[in-house]
Each structure stands twice: as structure tokens, then as C-alpha cells.
Design a protein around this motif. Structure first.
Motif, PDB file in Angstrom:
ATOM      1  N   SER A  90      15.283  54.596 -51.033  1.00  0.00           N
ATOM      2  CA  SER A  90      16.379  54.541 -50.061  1.00  0.00           C
ATOM      3  C   SER A  90      17.727  54.644 -50.741  1.00  0.00           C
TER       4      SER A  90
ATOM      5  N   GLU B  17      15.122  64.650 -58.131  1.00  0.00           N
ATOM      6  CA  GLU B  17      15.424  63.699 -57.052  1.00  0.00           C
ATOM      7  C   GLU B  17      14.911  64.265 -55.732  1.00  0.00           C
TER       8      GLU B  17
ATOM      9  N   PHE C 156      15.008  50.436 -48.151  1.00  0.00           N
ATOM     10  CA  PHE C 156      16.009  49.751 -47.331  1.00  0.00           C
ATOM     11  C   PHE C 156      16.027  50.392 -45.954  1.00  0.00           C
TER      12      PHE C 156
HETATM   13  P1  ATP Z   1      21.307  59.670 -51.294  1.00  0.00           P
HETATM   14  O1  ATP Z   1      20.178  59.251 -50.381  1.00  0.00           O
HETATM   15  O2  ATP Z   1      22.551  59.869 -50.538  1.00  0.00           O
HETATM   16  O3  ATP Z   1      20.945  60.787 -52.190  1.00  0.00           O
HETATM   17  P2  ATP Z   1      20.875  57.981 -53.575  1.00  0.00           P
HETATM   18  O4  ATP Z   1      19.579  57.319 -53.252  1.00  0.00           O
HETATM   19  O5  ATP Z   1      20.849  59.137 -54.479  1.00  0.00           O
HETATM   20  O6  ATP Z   1      21.635  58.365 -52.234  1.00  0.00           O
HETATM   21  P3  ATP Z   1      23.010  56.891 -55.175  1.00  0.00           P
HETATM   22  O7  ATP Z   1      23.816  58.071 -54.846  1.00  0.00           O
HETATM   23  O8  ATP Z   1      22.555  56.688 -56.571  1.00  0.00           O
HETATM   24  O9  ATP Z   1      21.748  56.817 -54.202  1.00  0.00           O
HETATM   25  O10 ATP Z   1      23.769  55.604 -54.692  1.00  0.00           O
HETATM   26  C1  ATP Z   1      24.135  55.484 -53.324  1.00  0.00           C
HETATM   27  C2  ATP Z   1      24.654  54.108 -53.073  1.00  0.00           C
HETATM   28  O11 ATP Z   1      23.664  53.113 -53.358  1.00  0.00           O
HETATM   29  C3  ATP Z   1      25.828  53.736 -53.947  1.00  0.00           C
HETATM   30  O12 ATP Z   1      26.677  53.008 -53.151  1.00  0.00           O
HETATM   31  C4  ATP Z   1      25.244  52.879 -55.044  1.00  0.00           C
HETATM   32  O13 ATP Z   1      26.159  51.973 -55.570  1.00  0.00           O
HETATM   33  C5  ATP Z   1      24.114  52.158 -54.314  1.00  0.00           C
HETATM   34  N1  ATP Z   1      22.962  51.841 -55.161  1.00  0.00           N
HETATM   35  C6  ATP Z   1      22.572  52.463 -56.281  1.00  0.00           C
HETATM   36  N2  ATP Z   1      21.443  51.926 -56.768  1.00  0.00           N
HETATM   37  C7  ATP Z   1      21.086  50.930 -55.922  1.00  0.00           C
HETATM   38  C8  ATP Z   1      19.999  49.995 -55.884  1.00  0.00           C
HETATM   39  N3  ATP Z   1      19.050  49.995 -56.812  1.00  0.00           N
HETATM   40  N4  ATP Z   1      19.988  49.105 -54.871  1.00  0.00           N
HETATM   41  C9  ATP Z   1      20.941  49.089 -53.932  1.00  0.00           C
HETATM   42  N5  ATP Z   1      21.982  49.935 -53.910  1.00  0.00           N
HETATM   43  C10 ATP Z   1      22.061  50.854 -54.893  1.00  0.00           C
END
Ligand code: ATP
Ligand code: MG
Length: 455
Positions: free
Chosen positions: A114, A164, A191
Motif C-alpha cells: 500500500s 515496482e 493499509f
Molecule cells: P504509490 O502507490 O503512489 O506508488 P508508494 O507505495 O510507491 O506510493 P512511496 O511513494 O514510497 O509509496 O511513499 C508514499 C507515501 O508513503 C509517502 O508519504 C511516504 O512517506 C509514505 N511511506 C513510505 N514508506 C512507508 C511505510 N513503510 N509505511 C507507511 N508509510 C510509508
């Protein structure tokens, strides 16, 4: 890309070749792929995709003018360029990407979850780059189009690939996993993200778990014990490595000696290879969880503890993800405006709680939460209250629930009105830390940009 011929493309895509007699499909080489007629590289195949609001078949002439040497299309087009006609260009694009991946000798790891996918992807790539040539997803190209585009960049020289994979509805991860065929797979966490598409938290776990289902019989699954679903099952010959922020018996990877600093984190990382001291130039406990995941992915394909230590020391904050923007030496904005769900919002609040001075959360709406919207916004407000923040300012519609449950909040319908409250707070407080966050649709970067202009 790993090159192929027009004839091979036709076989892979189950397509029909249409080309002039003087063209030999068995020798016409394709070395690049583009889906954007304005960006055509050397020896480039143009794939005409169809979306809800566009049909790239309208742009094939432009693609040819820009130098495309062949076209992958769903209907014969009247341009002077060799073409392969297939029933569905999006699916054919996936098949081509799967072919490229199969030709490559790179060790491929795939990850979903998530939150934190991009963060873990960057960390893993940083570690693996210490060992060899590493391809990794550019930016956030993580869907059914982005994953193939990433794989098209594979060359025979690549040793590793870190891919990813994102999803907002069921079967999306199954589709991309089938293309990526990762030898190691991770669900970073679960999440309440995209609940509207997944139906329920169980639906999220099932959909993300598709990455484990697509793992080969001898693959490695990396599993977060702190975000676990008993719906996931593994084959006897698969390796399963568990990690947790807590030092529990089942965890193969866990941290100790955690020292949380304002914008960085030090800790000892425990792995099946032994322990290593980590200096991570990123804030927040959630980033330790991301390191556990990245280290497990990297070790599964051959990284050493030294690769991990050096690779992580070079990791940088990704713009829009808790990215520090200094307004003046004692006034900092944490720009976390890229996106939000309840988990990432609470993780960011916990980082803000540890920052100096007057601490303000500026939050926009979190979208795509369906029936869970009210509950998720309230949960964030309660986390802000528990963290003892000094002020919560919210903007939009749903985020009013954050303000209300934080008990230190003020809600606005428009950003310009919110700024009339926020700007005096920045002026009045000698030391201030401001976290700005919301879903992509909330475009909270408007607030960060306005602050940058003012100070
Ligand atoms: P997307 O689904 O948009 O690609 P993503 O999963 O790639 O998102 P990131 O871009 O790395 O996630 O981070 C998105 C948000 O989540 C940021 O606000 C970051 O600070 C927060 N975040 C990063 N890692 C975690 C984690 N392990 N748990 C909770 N929040 C996190
Ligand atoms: Mg991402």
C-alpha cells in the motif's frame, strides 16, 4: 532493450505482419519501444495504445515522421511503415515485455504494497547498484503500462532489476507479476489505500498477495510480519523470509539500537547474514521497515551486508515523500504531498512529532476510501492528537474529520483561506516544522509552493 525482429514481434504478439515486399521481417531489428509519438528513439517500435480518452492510432503518422521503424497496431493503418496487427496492443505490449524479461539474465525482484513501494524500490536499487548494473522502475511507472515500459529498458548487461508494481483493483498485480516473473517478491504493507477498488481490507490483502501467487516454485517471498495476512500461502520449496520492526522469534530481519534523529535514523540491522550498523539519511520508523524489506530483497539475490551499509548511506529522500524544504534555518516544511492513505499519514505524523519547534500538520483529503473514508480520516486525527501536535489545519471536504478528532484543528474549504492562517504561524514561530500531506487528487503541493514563494 534486448533487440528483436519484426517477425519475432509478430510471433510474440500473435499478430499479422503487413509490410512492403522489399522489407525482410526476419531481419528488421527493433531496439526500442515507445508509446508516445513525440518521443521516438533509434530503431524504435511504436505501440498504438487505446485509452478511454485517446486512440494512439491517430498518431501513427507522427510516430513514423519522428522515425519509428515499425508499428504495433490493432487495425491496419495507411502509413508507409511495417506494421504488426494484433487484437489488443496493451496485452501484446505485456507479452513483449515478458519476452524481454525472459531473454535477460538479470535477477529480478518485484514489490508491491500500500505504501513505501517507491521508497523500498529506491533503497533496493541503491544497494544492488553496489554489486552490479541495476535497472529499476523510473519514478512511479508501476501499472500495466509502466511495468512493461520499465522492462523494455532491460539490456543484456543488466545484473539486477527492481520492479515496482502498483494496483487499485484486483487482478492487476497478477497481470504484472506474470510479466515480471520475479524470483523474489514482497508485499511491503497493507493499509486502507484504494479501498474503493478493493472493497475491504481483506480485499487489499488478497490483491497484493497476487504477487506471492505468481512467484516461481523456488522463489523467495519477503513477508512483513507487522502487516501480515493469513490469506497468503507459500509452496514448500519457496523460501519465506519474515521481517518485523519488533525482535520476534519468527523475524529473519529486525532492527535494534534504534536512534531516531530529526531527518535521519541510525540502527543495527539483523539479517540471516549477521548484523550491520546502518546510518539512514531518511526520517521515520516507517523507513526502518522499508530498509528491512529492501535488505531482504537485496540479500535474496546476493547482496552482502557491506553492499547494504554503503547502498543505504547513499539513499536520498524522494521528492514529495517527506522531502525536507527549508524555508529558513529553523523553519522546515516536510513535503509529503505526493500521496496519502491512513497508514502513510500516521507514519508521517510520527515523524513530525519528533521535529523541533511548533509542529503543524497541514492535511488535505485522502481519496479512494469508499465507505471507510470517515473512519480513516478520524483515525488520522486521533493520531495527530496522540502525537501531541500543536496545530492541525485541514482543507477540502473529508479532511474535516481529521481536524475535529485532532482537537487542535481548523478546517477550510479552500487553500487560500488555509494559507491566511498558516503564513502568520510561520512568521510568529521562531522554530516551526510543518508537514504537508494529502492524496494526489488534493494537490497539496500548492500549499508547499505558496510557502516557498512567501519565505
Ligand atoms: P504509490 O502507490 O503512489 O506508488 P508508494 O507505495 O510507491 O506510493 P512511496 O511513494 O514510497 O509509496 O511513499 C508514499 C507515501 O508513503 C509517502 O508519504 C511516504 O512517506 C509514505 N511511506 C513510505 N514508506 C512507508 C511505510 N513503510 N509505511 C507507511 N508509510 C510509508
Ligand atoms: Mg510508487
Amino acid at each position: 532493450m534486448i533487440p528483436l525482429t519484426l517477425k519475432e514481434l509478430a510471433e510474440i504478439s500473435n499478430g499479422r505482419i503487413v509490410c512492403a515486399d522489399n522489407i525482410d521481417a526476419a531481419t528488421l531489428a527493433l531496439e526500442q519501444v515507445s508509446i508516445d509519438s513525440r518521443h521516438i528513439d533509434d530503431r524504435c517500435l511504436f505501440i498504438a495504445l487505446k485509452g478511454e480518452r485517446f486512440d494512439a492510432h491517430d498518431f501513427v503518422s507522427a510516430a513514423v515522421e519522428h522515425g519509428a521503424v515499425a508499428l504495433l497496431v490493432e487495425r491496419e493503418v495507411s502509413v508507409d511503415c511495417p506494421q504488426v496487427i494484433t487484437s489488443d496492443t496493451r496485452l501484446a505490449m505485456g507479452k513483449l515485455a515478458a519476452w524481454v524479461r525472459q531473454q535477460s539474465r538479470a535477477k529480478v525482484v518485484g514489490l508491491t504494497g500500500s505504501s513505501g513501494k517507491t521508497s523500498v524500490k529506491e533503497m533496493t536499487a541503491s544497494i544492488l547498484s553496489k554489486r552490479g548494473k541495476t535497472l529499476y522502475t523510473a519514478g512511479n511507472l508501476n501499472n500495466d503500462i509502466g511495468v512493461p515500459l520499465t522492462l523494455f529498458r532491460l539490456t543484456r548487461e543488466h545484473d539486477y532489476a527492481v520492479i515496482e508494481m502498483g494496483a487499485n483493483h484486483p487482478n492487476e498485480i497478477a497481470y504484472t507479476t506474470d510479466i515480471v516473473k520475479p524470483q523474489t517478491a514482497l508485499v511491503n504493507n497493507l493499509f486502507a489505500a484504494h479501498l474503493a477498488g478493493f472493497g475491504s481490507p481483506d480485499g487489499v490483502a488478497r490483491a497484493k498477495g497476487e504477487i506471492y501467487q505468481g512467484l516461481s516454485e523456488e522463489g523467495t517471498a519477503i513477508v512483513n510480519l507487522d502487516s501480515y495476512s493469513d490469506q497468503w500461502q507459500f509452496e514448500p520449496r519457496q523460501t519465506v523470509w519474515y521481517y518485523s520492526l519488533l525482535p520476534q522469534e519468527k523475524a529473519d530481519f529486525y532492527p535494534s539500537n534504534i536512534e531516531v534523529k530529526q531527518l535521519s535514523t541510525n540502527f543495527t540491522l539483523h539479517t540471516p547474514l549477521g548484523c550491520v550498523d546502518i546510518i539512514l539519511p531518511l526520517p521515520g520508523i516507517h523507513n526502518i521497515a522499508n530498509v528491512l524489506a529492501a535488505s531482504a530483497l537485496a540479500i535474496s539475490v546476493g547482496a552482502t551486508l557491506e553492499d547494504i551499509r554503503h547502498g543505504l548511506a547513499e539513499t536520498k529522500a524522494v521528492p514529495g515523500r517527506l522531502f525536507p524544504v527549508q524555508l529558513s534555518p529553523n523553519k522546515v516544511v516536510l513535503d509529503d504531498t505526493y500521496n496519502a492513505n491512513d497508514g502513510s499519514m500516521i507514519a508521517a505524523i510520527n515523524v513530525l512529532a519528533n521535529m523541533p519547534g511548533y509542529r503543524v500538520l497541514v492535511a488535505g483529503d485522502m481519496g479512494e476510501l469508499g465507505d471507510y473514508a470517515q473512519e480513516c480520516h478520524q483515525r488520522v486525527g486521533l493520531a495527530a492528537k496522540k502525537a501531541g501536535l500543536d496545530k492541525v489545519l485541514t482543507v477540502g471536504v473529508l479532511s474535516e474529520a481529521i481536524s475535529l478528532s485532532s482537537e487542535c484543528g481548523e478546517h477550510f474549504s479552500f487553500k487560500k483561506d488555509l494559507l491566511t492562517q498558516l503564513i502568520p504561524l510561520v512568521q510568529q514561530n521562531e522554530v516551526i516544522s510543518i508537514l504537508v500531506k494529502g492524496s494526489r487528487s488534493s494537490a497539496m503541493e500548492d500549499v508547499v509552493n505558496a510557502l516557498k514563494e512567501c519565505f
